[in-house]
Design an enzyme around this catalytic site. Structure first.
Site, PDB file in Angstrom:
ATOM      1  N   ARG A  27       0.824  -1.203   0.000  1.00  0.00           N
ATOM      2  CA  ARG A  27       0.000   0.000   0.000  1.00  0.00           C
ATOM      3  C   ARG A  27       0.863   1.259   0.000  1.00  0.00           C
ATOM      4  NH1 ARG A  27      -2.003   0.550   4.414  1.00  0.00           N
ATOM      5  NH2 ARG A  27      -1.419  -1.406   5.426  1.00  0.00           N
TER       6      ARG A  27
ATOM      7  N   LYS B 276      -8.367  -2.256   1.586  1.00  0.00           N
ATOM      8  CA  LYS B 276      -8.193  -1.388   2.738  1.00  0.00           C
ATOM      9  C   LYS B 276      -8.902  -0.039   2.548  1.00  0.00           C
ATOM     10  CE  LYS B 276      -6.049  -3.381   6.156  1.00  0.00           C
ATOM     11  NZ  LYS B 276      -5.857  -4.804   5.919  1.00  0.00           N
TER      12      LYS B 276
ATOM     13  N   HIS C  92      -9.524  -3.644  13.075  1.00  0.00           N
ATOM     14  CA  HIS C  92      -8.490  -4.302  12.264  1.00  0.00           C
ATOM     15  C   HIS C  92      -8.055  -5.529  13.042  1.00  0.00           C
ATOM     16  CE1 HIS C  92      -4.342  -4.161  10.092  1.00  0.00           C
ATOM     17  NE2 HIS C  92      -5.206  -4.914   9.442  1.00  0.00           N
TER      18      HIS C  92
ATOM     19  N   SER D  95       0.037  -5.026  10.398  1.00  0.00           N
ATOM     20  CA  SER D  95       0.386  -5.923   9.318  1.00  0.00           C
ATOM     21  C   SER D  95       1.539  -6.851   9.712  1.00  0.00           C
ATOM     22  CB  SER D  95       0.787  -5.074   8.113  1.00  0.00           C
ATOM     23  OG  SER D  95       0.955  -5.911   7.013  1.00  0.00           O
TER      24      SER D  95
ATOM     25  N   LYS E 283      -2.412 -11.894  12.581  1.00  0.00           N
ATOM     26  CA  LYS E 283      -3.879 -11.985  12.616  1.00  0.00           C
ATOM     27  C   LYS E 283      -4.371 -13.163  11.769  1.00  0.00           C
ATOM     28  CE  LYS E 283      -4.524  -7.812  11.049  1.00  0.00           C
ATOM     29  NZ  LYS E 283      -3.100  -7.463  10.982  1.00  0.00           N
ATOM     30  N   THR E 284      -3.891 -13.216  10.524  1.00  0.00           N
ATOM     31  CA  THR E 284      -4.344 -14.282   9.631  1.00  0.00           C
ATOM     32  C   THR E 284      -3.803 -15.631  10.097  1.00  0.00           C
ATOM     33  OG1 THR E 284      -4.437 -12.734   7.788  1.00  0.00           O
ATOM     34  CG2 THR E 284      -4.394 -15.067   7.220  1.00  0.00           C
TER      35      THR E 284
ATOM     36  N   ASP F  95      -9.184 -10.381   9.118  1.00  0.00           N
ATOM     37  CA  ASP F  95      -8.591  -9.032   9.065  1.00  0.00           C
ATOM     38  C   ASP F  95      -9.504  -7.863   9.428  1.00  0.00           C
ATOM     39  OD1 ASP F  95      -6.007  -7.717   8.301  1.00  0.00           O
ATOM     40  OD2 ASP F  95      -7.250  -6.709   6.832  1.00  0.00           O
TER      41      ASP F  95
ATOM     42  N   ARG G 244       1.449 -12.398  -1.367  1.00  0.00           N
ATOM     43  CA  ARG G 244       0.141 -12.568  -0.731  1.00  0.00           C
ATOM     44  C   ARG G 244      -0.737 -13.569  -1.465  1.00  0.00           C
ATOM     45  NH1 ARG G 244      -1.569  -9.572   4.071  1.00  0.00           N
ATOM     46  NH2 ARG G 244       0.042  -7.991   4.317  1.00  0.00           N
TER      47      ARG G 244
HETATM   48  N1  LIG Z   1       5.362 -16.642  16.335  1.00  0.00           N
HETATM   49  C1  LIG Z   1       4.673 -16.250  15.280  1.00  0.00           C
HETATM   50  N2  LIG Z   1       3.381 -15.894  15.412  1.00  0.00           N
HETATM   51  C2  LIG Z   1       2.687 -15.459  14.348  1.00  0.00           C
HETATM   52  N3  LIG Z   1       3.180 -15.364  13.094  1.00  0.00           N
HETATM   53  C3  LIG Z   1       4.460 -15.732  12.910  1.00  0.00           C
HETATM   54  C4  LIG Z   1       5.260 -16.181  13.977  1.00  0.00           C
HETATM   55  N4  LIG Z   1       6.476 -16.468  13.494  1.00  0.00           N
HETATM   56  C5  LIG Z   1       6.461 -16.213  12.187  1.00  0.00           C
HETATM   57  N5  LIG Z   1       5.248 -15.775  11.792  1.00  0.00           N
HETATM   58  C6  LIG Z   1       4.889 -15.365  10.414  1.00  0.00           C
HETATM   59  O1  LIG Z   1       4.483 -14.013  10.471  1.00  0.00           O
HETATM   60  C7  LIG Z   1       3.518 -13.757   9.464  1.00  0.00           C
HETATM   61  C8  LIG Z   1       2.237 -13.213  10.065  1.00  0.00           C
HETATM   62  O2  LIG Z   1       1.468 -12.697   9.008  1.00  0.00           O
HETATM   63  P1  LIG Z   1      -0.096 -12.591   8.944  1.00  0.00           P
HETATM   64  O3  LIG Z   1      -0.520 -12.827   7.539  1.00  0.00           O
HETATM   65  O4  LIG Z   1      -0.750 -13.408   9.973  1.00  0.00           O
HETATM   66  O5  LIG Z   1      -0.219 -11.046   9.264  1.00  0.00           O
HETATM   67  P2  LIG Z   1      -1.499 -10.190   9.541  1.00  0.00           P
HETATM   68  O6  LIG Z   1      -1.473  -9.746  10.960  1.00  0.00           O
HETATM   69  O7  LIG Z   1      -2.677 -10.947   9.097  1.00  0.00           O
HETATM   70  O8  LIG Z   1      -1.191  -8.925   8.628  1.00  0.00           O
HETATM   71  P3  LIG Z   1      -2.042  -8.139   7.515  1.00  0.00           P
HETATM   72  O9  LIG Z   1      -2.964  -7.233   8.250  1.00  0.00           O
HETATM   73  O10 LIG Z   1      -1.025  -7.426   6.741  1.00  0.00           O
HETATM   74  O11 LIG Z   1      -2.764  -9.155   6.698  1.00  0.00           O
HETATM   75  C9  LIG Z   1       3.264 -15.058   8.756  1.00  0.00           C
HETATM   76  O12 LIG Z   1       4.061 -15.082   7.614  1.00  0.00           O
HETATM   77  C10 LIG Z   1       3.731 -16.088   9.788  1.00  0.00           C
HETATM   78  O13 LIG Z   1       4.156 -17.283   9.193  1.00  0.00           O
HETATM   79  O1  LIG Z   2      -3.553  -3.871   3.350  1.00  0.00           O
HETATM   80  C1  LIG Z   2      -2.708  -4.689   2.994  1.00  0.00           C
HETATM   81  O2  LIG Z   2      -2.010  -4.575   2.018  1.00  0.00           O
HETATM   82  C2  LIG Z   2      -2.536  -5.910   3.798  1.00  0.00           C
HETATM   83  C3  LIG Z   2      -3.091  -5.775   5.121  1.00  0.00           C
HETATM   84  O3  LIG Z   2      -3.988  -6.481   5.479  1.00  0.00           O
HETATM   85  C4  LIG Z   2      -2.538  -4.736   6.006  1.00  0.00           C
HETATM   86  O4  LIG Z   2      -1.560  -4.080   5.642  1.00  0.00           O
HETATM   87  O5  LIG Z   2      -3.077  -4.583   7.105  1.00  0.00           O
HETATM   88 CA   LIG Z   3      -3.841 -10.840   7.108  1.00  0.00          CA
HETATM   89 MN   LIG Z   4      -4.645  -6.138   7.502  1.00  0.00          MN
END
Ligand SMILES: Nc1ncnc2c1ncn2[C@@H]1O[C@H](COP(=O)(O)OP(=O)(O)OP(=O)(O)O)[C@@H](O)[C@H]1O
Ligand SMILES: O=C([O-])CC(=O)C(=O)O
Ligand SMILES: [Ca+2]
Ligand SMILES: [Mn+2]
Length: 667
Positions: free
Chosen positions: A185, A330, A349, A367, A371-372, A386, A451
């Site tokens: 972004r 977003k 979020h 990010s 979360k995911t 998310d 992604r």
């Molecule tokens: N201890 C841990 N706990 C959680 N995630 C971990 C850990 N160690 C490594 N990771 C890695 O960190 C990343 C977490 O990314 P995730 O997609 O869950 O982010 P998100 O919070 O959903 O962000 P976004 O809002 O950008 O989607 C993953 O690639 C995961 O494999």
């Molecule tokens: O928005 C994006 O590109 C991915 C995301 O979920 C974040 O950054 O929170």
């Molecule tokens: Ca996510």
């Molecule tokens: Mn997000």
């Protein structure tokens, strides 16, 4: 009989008829077509009007989409209305007319009949007004804009592969695609129209994500985007929903130039049934994604060729100069962050899942904090990964899909996400083997922010409809690059608010453009880039809801242990999962706790399946002086960040405000 060259003559005439009158021949049944085109048209079965022609809808029908009082209209009239509505969306504001629109791919000549489209485009006829001037005002008004609306994933695959360079089918059937120059972004290019209403309502100024623009500039950019889209051979239109809470569902229309964008939004928004689509009517919000086309840098307010412009009064968003699909997702989230709090609903979020007994957990975090990863839990039902709403009725997912980070994705560690990467899934910016099309998830040649976007039902234990009761646990995720926050701490309400408003993490490289190294970041409400109102508004709502429904707050560090980034290591995912299990099961509610210095966090002394020594981070550092130094350094950053909030009252309760101020680091 031998021919002059000695070869047996090939029998070309007549087939051997057996005595009983039956043809014994190995040739196939006669073809029911006279020409190749006819043959091809046989291949695609025309759907009966009542059965789906588009993507098989995945959203269950609740109630009837048809009003019993609705006047029955014919297929053709419906088609005309739909085309008129899309033409209206694409209207130039200065010329005050919509383009001539016609459904279908212009390249698919001769297919129109097979697809059942009227041979004379009805929308075209609409524009042949008797009073219209005999000479068209511009070349663009002479041409049709072909619309490909709500295509199925299969159709979008074909469009992408045929027309978009960098589109490939991976070995598991996902659509690999490139988002272009932007692979994350662009928060510094997100502008919001400041008018009388938004000047009052929104958060402006220091720390705010809302960079102001005026209405006129918005209209200039909108015109530029619409003209660009209408100049194309065809555009994609998605009519979809946001929010699984039926009372607060929002209708969105996304107009874009790429099949990639259309498939991404097909996956990420809630997919209407065919019935719902027929009665879709006018959208509540429209996105014009002209991402391949830059904004004009001579236009006022433009500081780069990228601009993501939100106009709340017009309920429109214009995207130029970035093809990163996350901007649409977003961008809509920002809209929900405005609309929902107006209705007393908190937008979050956060990820969200539910145990078999109905216990709901929210996972807040910036990010890359997990979360995911952590809401996708084989033992629990996934409500969403998310974006959520918390209303008086409980929680609801805003989206219809998930958007998982793929860097270093491993089947053993994240099996559900791994298995979701199949036909229909959009895989952004990954690298794969030229021949086998096997993806190398460790390869960050294109970007760190690779992604996968997939419909939520690709996760086997998705909870559909994606709604649930009030949360029991509120988990704040931080990926601490300093390695000094404990892997888990139990928070009181004031601490939960303090950390929620602070929104700390080490931003992991990639998701926001230009971030190459992890660095400490504070982002109010774990999503300052998306919130529209002042952070204290959301915080007050969260405090009220947590109090009312008795939710417990937790701070989980999914980041470093045993040293800061570069020295220590990221906490192992299986340990974090055990910690999360202990929160869900209630084990951590009854554990023994000790208090940490500086941050004053309550940390458990033991957790099933987790080595006890890692629970207090100091134990994992060999250099204790370095630990203390980093602890104080981070504490100082928290204090400094919070200064701006010290003059705000949170909710109506000034005692809560005082408690929150006191809940930060103390030294
Ligand atoms: N201890 C841990 N706990 C959680 N995630 C971990 C850990 N160690 C490594 N990771 C890695 O960190 C990343 C977490 O990314 P995730 O997609 O869950 O982010 P998100 O919070 O959903 O962000 P976004 O809002 O950008 O989607 C993953 O690639 C995961 O494999
Ligand atoms: O928005 C994006 O590109 C991915 C995301 O979920 C974040 O950054 O929170
Ligand atoms: Ca996510
Ligand atoms: Mn997000």
């Amino acid at each position: 009989m031998a021919t002059p060259n000695g070869l047996a003559r090939i029998e070309t005439t007549g087939k051997k008829k057996q005595d009983n009158g039956v043809w014994y021949d190995d040739s196939s049944a006669p073809v029911r077509a006279q020409t190749i085109d006819e043959l091809h048209s046989l291949q695609r079965k025309r759907s009966a009007p009542s059965t789906p022609k588009r993507s098989a809808p995945t959203t269950p029908i609740k109630g009837g989409a048809h009003s019993p009082f609705a006047v029955a209209i014919s297929e053709e009239e419906r088609h005309t209305q739909q085309m008129q509505s899309i033409s209206a969306s694409l209207a130039s504001l200065t010329r005050e007319t919509g383009p001539k629109v016609v459904k279908g791919d212009p390249a698919a000549k001769g297919e129109a009949a097979a697809q059942g489209a009227p041979s004379t485009p009805r929308a075209h006829q609409q524009h042949r007004h008797p009073a219209a001037p005999a000479i068209a005002v511009s070349d663009s008004s002479l041409k049709f804009t072909h619309v490909l609306n709500n295509l199925s994933p299969a159709e979008l695959y074909e469009q992408a592969i045929k027309y978009e360079k960098g589109s490939f089918i991976t070995s598991t059937g996902a659509l690999a695609t490139l988002s272009g120059a932007k692979t994350g972004r662009s928060p510094r290019d997100k502008r919001v129209v400041k008018d009388e209403v938004t000047a009052q309502d929104l958060w402006w100024g220091k720390g705010s994500p809302n960079i102001e623009m005026d209405e006129k500039t918005f209209l200039i950019n909108r015109e530029r985007a619409v003209d660009y889209l209408n100049s194309l051979e065809k555009v994609f239109v998605n009519d979809q929903y946001l929010n699984w809470d039926p009372e607060n569902r929002i209708k969105v229309r996304i107009i874009s130039a790429r099949a990639y964008h259309s498939l991404f939004m097909h996956n990420m928004c809630i997919r209407p049934t065919d019935e719902e689509l027929e009665d879709f009517g006018t959208p509540d919000f429209t996105i014009y994604n002209a991402g391949q086309f830059p904004c004009n840098r001579y236009t006022h307010y433009m500081t780069s060729s990228t601009s993501i412009d939100l106009n709340l009064a017009r309920r429109e968003m214009v995207i130029m100069g970035t093809q990163y699909a996350g901007e649409m997702k977003k961008g809509l989230f920002g809209v929900m962050h405005y609309l929902m709090p107006k209705r007393g609903i908190l937008s979050l979020h956060s990820g969200c899942n539910m145990g078999k007994d109905g216990d709901v957990a929210l996972f807040f975090g910036l990010s890359g904090t997990g979360k995911t990863t952590l809401s996708t839990d084989h033992n629990r039902l996934l409500i969403g990964d998310d974006e959520h709403c918390w209303s008086d009725n409980g929680v609801s997912n805003i989206e219809g899909g998930c958007y998982a980070k793929c860097i270093d994705l491993a089947q053993e560690k994240e099996p559900d996400i791994w298995n979701a990467i199949k036909f229909g899934t959009v895989l952004e910016n990954v690298v794969f083997d030229e021949h086998t099309r096997e993806v190398d998830y460790a390869d960050n040649s294109v970007t760190e922010n690779t992604r996968a976007a997939y419909p939520i039902e690709y996760i086997p234990n998705a909870k559909i409809p994606c709604v649930g009761p009030h949360p029991k646990n509120v988990i704040l995720l931080a990926c601490d690059a300093f390695g000094v926050l404990p892997p888990v701490s139990k928070l009181n309400l004031a601490q939960t608010m303090y950390h929620f408003i602070s929104g700390y993490t080490a931003l992991v490289a990639g998701t926001e453009d230009g971030i190459k190294e992890p660095q400490a970041t504070f982002s109010a409400c774990f999503g300052a880039a998306f919130i529209m109102l002042h952070p204290t508004k959301y915080a007050a709502m969260l405090a009220e809801k947590m109090q009312k429904y008795g939710a417990t707050g937790w701070l989980v560090n999914t980041g470093w242990s045993g040293g800061r980034y570069g020295v220590g290591k990221r906490i192992r995912l299986p340990y974090t999962r055990k910690i999360i299990d202990a929160i869900h099961s209630g084990e951590l509610l009854t554990a023994n706790y000790q208090k940490t210095e500086v941050f004053g966090l309550e940390i458990p002394t033991e957790i099933n399946g987790v080595p006890s020594e890692i629970l207090d981070p100091i134990n994992t550092w060999t250099d204790k002086a370095a630990y203390k130094e980093n602890l104080l350094r981070l504490g100082g950053l928290f204090k400094k960040n919070f200064e701006v909030f010290a003059s705000y009252k949170i909710g109506d309760d000034s005692s809560l405000t005082d408690e929150i101020l006191a809940a930060g680091p103390n030294f």
